[in-house]
Each structure stands twice: as structure tokens, then as C-alpha cells.
Design a protein around this motif. Sequence first.
Motif, mmCIF file in Angstrom:
data_model
loop_
_atom_site.group_PDB
_atom_site.id
_atom_site.type_symbol
_atom_site.label_atom_id
_atom_site.label_comp_id
_atom_site.label_asym_id
_atom_site.label_seq_id
_atom_site.Cartn_x
_atom_site.Cartn_y
_atom_site.Cartn_z
ATOM 1 N N PRO A 122 60.285 -19.808 94.517
ATOM 2 C CA PRO A 122 60.272 -18.961 96.057
ATOM 3 C C PRO A 122 58.556 -18.267 95.956
ATOM 4 O O PRO A 122 57.902 -18.219 96.735
ATOM 5 N N ARG A 123 57.446 -18.581 94.710
ATOM 6 C CA ARG A 123 56.595 -17.509 94.718
ATOM 7 C C ARG A 123 55.239 -18.496 95.366
ATOM 8 O O ARG A 123 54.210 -18.413 95.464
ATOM 9 N N ILE A 124 55.841 -20.028 95.475
ATOM 10 C CA ILE A 124 55.034 -21.081 96.293
ATOM 11 C C ILE A 124 54.072 -20.928 97.846
ATOM 12 O O ILE A 124 55.263 -20.868 97.951
ATOM 13 N N ARG A 125 52.959 -20.608 98.196
ATOM 14 C CA ARG A 125 53.014 -19.765 99.480
ATOM 15 C C ARG A 125 52.381 -20.962 99.766
ATOM 16 O O ARG A 125 52.430 -21.092 101.290
ATOM 17 N N LEU A 126 51.420 -22.109 99.308
ATOM 18 C CA LEU A 126 50.551 -22.972 99.722
ATOM 19 C C LEU A 126 50.579 -23.995 99.378
ATOM 20 O O LEU A 126 50.161 -24.007 98.640
ATOM 21 N N VAL A 127 50.788 -25.355 99.840
ATOM 22 C CA VAL A 127 50.358 -26.610 99.189
ATOM 23 C C VAL A 127 49.321 -27.561 99.550
ATOM 24 O O VAL A 127 48.616 -26.937 101.228
ATOM 25 N N THR A 128 48.404 -28.008 98.785
ATOM 26 C CA THR A 128 47.271 -28.461 99.008
ATOM 27 C C THR A 128 47.617 -30.260 98.857
ATOM 28 O O THR A 128 48.426 -30.215 97.882
ATOM 29 N N ILE A 129 46.978 -30.856 99.368
ATOM 30 C CA ILE A 129 46.955 -32.492 99.700
ATOM 31 C C ILE A 129 46.409 -33.184 99.849
ATOM 32 O O ILE A 129 45.167 -32.641 100.435
ATOM 33 N N GLN A 130 45.267 -33.434 98.390
ATOM 34 C CA GLN A 130 43.885 -33.585 99.309
ATOM 35 C C GLN A 130 44.108 -35.408 99.360
ATOM 36 O O GLN A 130 44.709 -36.140 98.419
ATOM 37 N N ARG A 131 43.309 -35.989 100.566
ATOM 38 C CA ARG A 131 43.256 -37.025 101.373
ATOM 39 C C ARG A 131 43.009 -38.156 99.926
ATOM 40 O O ARG A 131 43.110 -39.310 100.068
ATOM 41 N N SER A 132 41.579 -37.978 99.724
ATOM 42 C CA SER A 132 40.628 -39.116 99.489
ATOM 43 C C SER A 132 40.776 -39.787 98.343
ATOM 44 O O SER A 132 40.962 -37.836 97.304
ATOM 45 N N MET A 147 48.153 -27.515 103.367
ATOM 46 C CA MET A 147 46.577 -27.696 103.687
ATOM 47 C C MET A 147 45.950 -29.012 103.021
ATOM 48 O O MET A 147 46.825 -29.255 101.720
ATOM 49 N N VAL A 148 45.605 -29.668 104.173
ATOM 50 C CA VAL A 148 45.144 -30.202 103.678
ATOM 51 C C VAL A 148 43.147 -30.657 103.015
ATOM 52 O O VAL A 148 42.474 -30.682 104.100
ATOM 53 N N ASP A 149 42.885 -31.456 101.819
ATOM 54 C CA ASP A 149 41.354 -31.427 101.808
ATOM 55 C C ASP A 149 41.061 -32.877 102.464
ATOM 56 O O ASP A 149 41.364 -33.802 102.048
ATOM 57 N N ASN A 150 40.324 -32.656 104.065
ATOM 58 C CA ASN A 150 39.958 -33.871 104.683
ATOM 59 C C ASN A 150 38.666 -34.361 104.434
ATOM 60 O O ASN A 150 38.914 -35.368 105.316
#
Length: 428
Positions: A170-180, A211-214
Motif C-alpha cells: 500500500p505504500r506504493i504511490r507512484l509507478v514510473t514507466i520508461q517508454r524508450s 508517470m511515463v518517462d516520455n
Amino acid sequence: MNDDRETIYKAFGISGKVLAFAGPILEELEERFDKIDETAEYNQLRVIRAMQEAHVGEAHLKGTTGYGYDDIGRDGLEQVYASYFHTEDALVRPQITCGTHALALALMSNLRPGDVLMSAAGKPYDTLEEVIGIRPSRGSLAEYQIGYTQVDLAGDDFDYPAIEKALEDPRIRLVTIQRSKGYQTRRTLSVAQIGSAIAFIKERRPDVICMVDNCYGEFTERIEPSDLGADMIVGSLIKNPGGGLAPIGGYIAGTRECVANAAVRLTSPGLGKEVGASLDVLPSFYQGFFMGPVVVAAALKGAIFAANCYERLGFDVLPNGSEARHDIIQAITFHDPRGVIAFCQGIQSASPVDSYVDAQPAPMPGYDADVIMAAGAFVSGSSIELSADGPIKEPYSVYFQGGMTWPHAKLGILKTLQNMLDRGLVAL
Ligand SMILES: *Cc1c(COP(=O)(O)O)cnc(C)c1O
């Protein structure tokens, strides 16, 4: 090629042999290049519409100084980005110094002590290791008691069962995904793939920010991750969205809440987006975004042309010559340091700026091997301009990207082929 273009290519040292090798490849690529032009057309019209809807006028191109109150050009540009990316708001600033800064800002402003950040696409870009604290570093998220966990990709796609399991925390607050893929050997994720992952995550944890690293992805497709549920997309203006004209900057486009958090962190609580003088950069930011779709199209053509040439010569190329493209980076593996050097020197010698510089491998901070870099750029370090680099170590791969115009990208690749031929590294 049977016209006076041949003469001018010869003046650049490109032999008839190299031109004869490239000719049929270019013919085969015509249809594919038409498709790229169609995407550029579609995205170009969307950019123009975003600018018209924001009522961009001549006054928007004049910057402010000092605090930058009532900077209509800056505010208008942020409206243009929000409109193009279909987000509630955007922060587009010269005070965001680079892509890493934009990503760090997005993370640090939207996470709080005790939260956990999760990467759903494996190891993030090198420079983020210090931001997160994977490598201990002053000021990292780890120093602020923000945790980190990572789910590696399963082959070329997300590892859905592992993501599901990780989200139980439950502590996960943000998921980041790197596109490239950046400078990894995995495949770049398509916007559709990213959209599926976001839907999966939101279904289980609607409270989590996606969030996406675009970086390197903008304009390569007709939709962006923000069209498929990303709360925040983040990138650098000296890559795709700056169109090669922006001399600095980064952006965060997303929900009102995420952008407001980033704005007060960039400036100050209480000030947020209201301050931040744009000085002289606005014309280049507007015009760069305007040029972006066609500049990215040129870079894509260069990457595809390079992939097809080197694939035909028997080298490993990623992406391969025929697969769909979701970013502008092309990797070529030589298994021979001479290949990396010949390639980078070819790119350098085709540059409009610093063409006479003899690119050589040299030690670089943060790397464990010598690195050779080729760039003759109008904007220092700009990687939407034609550029290439490679570490001098196994498997001796070169990463190639950019090219603001297709003829320039083509010349650069022809020069690499000529070098390879002259040095006996390929037979044509
Ligand atoms: C370039 C890049 C970054 C970092 O951007 P800089 O401007 O070099 O700091 C982050 N992520 C990805 C995927 C990139 O390509």
C-alpha cells in the motif's frame, strides 16, 4: 542516382560503391517513409490546432524578465502542450535544465516520505539511479525516506503478474514507466503497451499516480501515453519536443494536481506557476514544438535507413530493419571497436558544425569504459540533432539518434558506410 546529387556526394567523399549499395535500400523504404510522413502530417496538424486554440499571437513570443509575472507567452505555451498532449495542465520551462531534472522534479514533488516509487519497466535510465538513490547520492529520494521497488519486463512486455503482486504494497504511490529503451538492449514500449499497463495498474490501484518517462518518444506515434491514462508525461526539450530549436528546457504534462505539485517544487510553495521569467527562449520553444513532428520524422527515417543498411551488412541492429518504431534511437552492434569508431567518425564528419573534429574514444565520468561521442550540434548535447555514441567495450554497440532533416541523416549514414568500407570493415 544519376543526377548532380552524385557529384556533390562525391565531394563529400562518398563513393559510387556506397551510393550503389544505398540506392536499392532507399527504394525499398519509400513506402515506409510515406507512412512516417503521414504520421508527421497528422501530428503537425494537431500542433497547429493546439496553437490556434491557445490563440497564440505575436505577443506570446515576447519574453519577460525578473519574476516573470503575467508571462502570457510562457502560460500560452503551457496551454499548447496541455492541449496537444490532452492533459489538464503542463509545466514547460527553461528553468527545467534537462530530462533528468524534469523526471527528478516530477518524482520529488509528487512523492512524500514513507511513499514507495515503483518502476514497472525494469531498471530506469542511468541518471535516475542517483535521483532514486539506487546508487547512493546526495539529495536522492532515498535520503527523504522514499522507497523504491522495480518490476522487470518479461521479454518485450510488462510482467503483469509481478506488477499485480508488487501493487499489494500500500505504500506504493507512484509507478514510473520508461517508454524508450534508452541505452539498454530491451525493446522500446509502444504507447498501446504502456496504455494496457496503466489500465491494469489503475484497475487495481486507482490511487496510484502513473508517470511515463516520455524521452525520445514524442511525435513518433499519433497518440502519446497521456492519451491512454498516464497522469504525467515527462521529457526534455533538447530531444523531440524542442524540435532541435529549443536551447534548453524540460516539460511535465499531466493532471492539474501533479503539475501543481511540480510547479511549487520548481519555484516555491505559494508561487508555483506564477513566476519564472521566460527571457528570450519563447520563440524557439514555440517554433521547436511546431517543427517537432517533421523533425522527428527525419530522425525516424535516418534510424530506419541505418538499420536497413547495417542489417544487410550482417550486423545486429535494434530495432531491426522492419519493425515498428516507438522512439528515435537506433542501436548497431559491431563486436569490434573499429566499427564503433568508424561509425561515430562518419557521423561527426557529416555535421554542419565541428565537422573537422576528429572524434576519439575518451574516459567519461560515470562510465567504466572509454566512450566515443559524435555530435556537431547547434545546441550543445542536443540528441534530436544527428548524433551517435558508444562505449568502447563488448559488445561494441553504437547508439545513433536524431537528424533534424532527412538529407542530413542520410549523409551521416553514407559517411559511416564509407568509413567502414575504407577501413576494410565491410565489403560492398
Ligand atoms: C535522455 C533521457 C533521459 C535523461 O535526459 P537528460 O536530458 O540527458 O538528463 C531520461 N530518460 C530517457 C529515456 C532518456 O532518453
